[in-house]
Motif scaffolding. Structure first.
Motif, PDB file in Angstrom:
ATOM      1  N   TRP A  52       0.822  -1.203   0.000  1.00  0.00           N
ATOM      2  CA  TRP A  52       0.000   0.000   0.000  1.00  0.00           C
ATOM      3  C   TRP A  52       0.861   1.260   0.000  1.00  0.00           C
ATOM      4  CZ3 TRP A  52      -5.219  -0.013   2.887  1.00  0.00           C
ATOM      5  CH2 TRP A  52      -5.919  -1.180   2.580  1.00  0.00           C
TER       6      TRP A  52
ATOM      7  N   ALA B  11       2.778   1.552  -3.486  1.00  0.00           N
ATOM      8  CA  ALA B  11       1.993   1.435  -4.722  1.00  0.00           C
ATOM      9  C   ALA B  11       2.050   2.747  -5.507  1.00  0.00           C
ATOM     10  CB  ALA B  11       0.540   1.098  -4.393  1.00  0.00           C
ATOM     11  N   PRO B  12       1.994   2.668  -6.842  1.00  0.00           N
ATOM     12  CA  PRO B  12       1.991   3.893  -7.654  1.00  0.00           C
ATOM     13  C   PRO B  12       0.815   4.816  -7.324  1.00  0.00           C
ATOM     14  CG  PRO B  12       2.293   1.963  -9.041  1.00  0.00           C
ATOM     15  CD  PRO B  12       1.979   1.469  -7.659  1.00  0.00           C
ATOM     16  N   ASN B  13      -0.281   4.257  -6.875  1.00  0.00           N
ATOM     17  CA  ASN B  13      -1.467   5.049  -6.514  1.00  0.00           C
ATOM     18  C   ASN B  13      -1.676   5.048  -5.001  1.00  0.00           C
ATOM     19  OD1 ASN B  13      -2.128   2.368  -6.359  1.00  0.00           O
ATOM     20  ND2 ASN B  13      -4.165   2.594  -7.219  1.00  0.00           N
ATOM     21  N   ALA B  14      -0.596   5.122  -4.241  1.00  0.00           N
ATOM     22  CA  ALA B  14      -0.657   5.024  -2.780  1.00  0.00           C
ATOM     23  C   ALA B  14      -1.433   6.174  -2.138  1.00  0.00           C
ATOM     24  CB  ALA B  14       0.741   4.961  -2.200  1.00  0.00           C
ATOM     25  N   ALA B  15      -1.511   7.304  -2.808  1.00  0.00           N
ATOM     26  CA  ALA B  15      -2.244   8.477  -2.291  1.00  0.00           C
ATOM     27  C   ALA B  15      -1.777   8.805  -0.872  1.00  0.00           C
ATOM     28  CB  ALA B  15      -3.739   8.257  -2.377  1.00  0.00           C
TER      29      ALA B  15
ATOM     30  N   SER C 180       1.284   7.029   0.798  1.00  0.00           N
ATOM     31  CA  SER C 180       2.660   7.272   0.352  1.00  0.00           C
ATOM     32  C   SER C 180       3.481   8.001   1.415  1.00  0.00           C
ATOM     33  CB  SER C 180       2.670   8.056  -0.959  1.00  0.00           C
ATOM     34  OG  SER C 180       2.128   9.340  -0.775  1.00  0.00           O
TER      35      SER C 180
END
Length: 51
Positions: A22, A25-29, A32
């Protein structure tokens, strides 16, 4: 570093949640920000939310 949280629920269920994928991830939002070990060390779960 391991990105794991130990969780306990009011019904007695407990376990460990691995957030490694999580936070990276590239889209962790919002997750991150937890990729840094210092903030992750302060994380806990409360009422079903990561705080």
């Amino acid at each position: 570093m391991q990105f794991r949280l130990r969780v306990h629920f009011v019904d007695g269920t407990q376990g460990i949640i691995d957030l490694l994928h999580w936070v990276h991830a590239p889209n962790a939002a919002v997750f991150s920000a937890l990729a840094d070990p210092a903030p992750f060390g302060q994380v806990f779960a409360e009422h079903g939310a990561v705080i």
